[in-house]
Design an enzyme around this catalytic site. Structure first.
Site, mmCIF file in Angstrom:
data_model
loop_
_atom_site.group_PDB
_atom_site.id
_atom_site.type_symbol
_atom_site.label_atom_id
_atom_site.label_comp_id
_atom_site.label_asym_id
_atom_site.label_seq_id
_atom_site.Cartn_x
_atom_site.Cartn_y
_atom_site.Cartn_z
ATOM 1 N N ARG A 250 0.921 -1.299 0.229
ATOM 2 C CA ARG A 250 -0.029 -0.049 -0.009
ATOM 3 C C ARG A 250 0.888 1.165 0.013
ATOM 4 O O ARG A 250 1.953 1.354 0.811
ATOM 5 C CB ARG A 250 -0.998 -0.144 1.298
ATOM 6 C CG ARG A 250 -2.182 -0.800 1.206
ATOM 7 C CD ARG A 250 -3.037 -0.394 0.133
ATOM 8 N NE ARG A 250 -4.300 -1.139 0.037
ATOM 9 C CZ ARG A 250 -4.685 -1.955 -0.913
ATOM 10 N NH1 ARG A 250 -3.712 -2.384 -1.861
ATOM 11 N NH2 ARG A 250 -5.944 -2.441 -0.938
ATOM 12 N N GLU A 279 -3.502 7.833 -5.547
ATOM 13 C CA GLU A 279 -3.841 7.271 -6.743
ATOM 14 C C GLU A 279 -4.929 7.553 -7.389
ATOM 15 O O GLU A 279 -6.140 7.977 -6.880
ATOM 16 C CB GLU A 279 -3.660 5.615 -6.658
ATOM 17 C CG GLU A 279 -2.520 5.032 -5.712
ATOM 18 C CD GLU A 279 -2.752 3.605 -5.863
ATOM 19 O OE1 GLU A 279 -3.559 2.932 -6.204
ATOM 20 O OE2 GLU A 279 -1.665 2.998 -5.362
ATOM 21 N N HIS A 298 -0.834 0.228 -9.992
ATOM 22 C CA HIS A 298 -1.361 -0.528 -9.046
ATOM 23 C C HIS A 298 -1.785 -1.907 -9.769
ATOM 24 O O HIS A 298 -2.924 -2.122 -9.728
ATOM 25 C CB HIS A 298 -2.540 0.276 -8.369
ATOM 26 C CG HIS A 298 -2.667 -0.631 -7.104
ATOM 27 N ND1 HIS A 298 -3.264 0.302 -6.077
ATOM 28 C CD2 HIS A 298 -2.697 -1.633 -6.758
ATOM 29 C CE1 HIS A 298 -3.642 -0.602 -5.111
ATOM 30 N NE2 HIS A 298 -3.286 -1.778 -5.304
#
Length: 328
Positions: A250, A279, A298
């Protein structure tokens, strides 16, 4: 944010509120294949609401959508206490994937709202991604490719993984999978975890010693109050100037401003990042322009087999939660 809605209500019996459920599908991965699962929703008398989602829904977005929703197939949406208190009919959150750090689980439990996920869903693809970063840095493949395309013929100094020490912070499912792969390359492994464990082939050490001794550091722990900004200015100062840090867990586990500073000042040699504090990563982020930084959007979970499994398990979790009802 603008919302577009796609429903199955035209084929559902609406004699009373008990005859069907209304479900918000906000997980981008599920939205992209929603047509494949329309028969499931129709068979189970579920009307689906599909909002436009770029990466996730924030609290304000959810407040505009949640009031009459029975269930949610969510991604990393911000389910706060405020959202839950407006969700008078909400029975279940079926998280697409594993991480539930964006959900106020304590408040959900107080209100009797079930929260489900799919544990251990992406262990293999994420562990593969960690090794891909390590190999890219050690064998200089991305940089050699760029140089060759620019017409150069210059041999870059590389290193064998057998000569390197890997430090793994968070020796859970993914951390263990990373370790197994690294051991096959002959790497020496240092581990650090909040739990007292002794995995095979791993020397468990303090975070301080791991940071000082490792050539590569892989972040594989959960995001929680104790791991927020776990790696910052002080931690980067402890690392070798030749070390690389890899984060597939994360984004907020690493303090991004300190990372950028460490890379600029060459306090560390590089960073492999699949996740970021915010993000999508800003187009103006300095990380995008750094030659010593390998980036991905991601995407370490990418795997057709893993995605198919998560799709089905998420639907099973949704239906289980809808049928069980709100527990408070």
């Amino acid at each position: 944010m603008e919302y577009s809605f796609i429903g199955l209500s035209h084929g559902l019996p609406k004699v009373n509120d008990n005859m069907y459920w209304k479900v918000l599908v906000s997980a981008p991965y599920m939205q992209s294949v929603i047509d494949e699962f329309r028969p499931f929703f129709k068979e189970n008398n579920i009307e689906i609401i599909i909002p436009a989602v770029k990466e996730r829904l924030e609290e304000a977005d959810l407040l505009n959508l949640i009031e009459d929703i029975d269930g949610v197939i969510c991604g990393d949406d911000r389910f706060t206490a405020k959202v839950f208190h407006k969700a008078k009919k909400l029975k279940v959150l079926a998280k697409w994937g594993t991480g539930v750090d964006s959900i106020d689980k304590v408040e959900a439990q107080k209100l009797g709202i079930s929260v489900f996920n799919t544990p251990n869903a992406f262990t293999d693809p994420v562990a593969d991604s960690v090794l891909a970063y390590i190999l890219s840095f050690s064998r200089k493949v991305p940089w050699s490719t760029v140089a060759m395309r620019q017409g150069e013929w210059r041999k870059k100094p590389c290193i064998s993984l057998k000569e390197c020490v890997l430090g793994v912070i968070g020796v859970g499912n993914i951390g263990t999978a990373v370790i197994k792969r690294a051991l096959s390359f002959g790497m020496k492994i240092l581990g650090n975890d909040v739990k007292k464990i002794r995995p095979f082939g791993v020397e468990m050490v303090s975070k301080l010693n791991l940071l000082k001794k490792s050539d590569y550091i892989s972040i594989n722990c959960d995001l929680n109050p104790t791991s927020f900004h776990l790696i910052g200015e002080k931690e980067f100062a402890l690392m070798k100037p030749t070390a690389c840090i890899i984060n597939t867990a994360r984004g907020p586990i690493i303090e991004e401003k300190s990372l950028i500073s460490a890379l600029r000042q060459k306090k560390i040699a590089g960073a492999g990042l699949d996740v970021f504090e915010d993000e999508p990563l800003s187009k103006n982020s300095p990380l995008r322009k750094m030659d010593n930084c390998l980036l991905a959007p991601h995407n370490a979970n990418s795997s057709p087999a893993a995605w198919a499994y998560v799709h089905q398990n998420t639907l099973n979790n949704l239906l289980k939660g809808l049928k069980s009802g709100r527990k408070a």
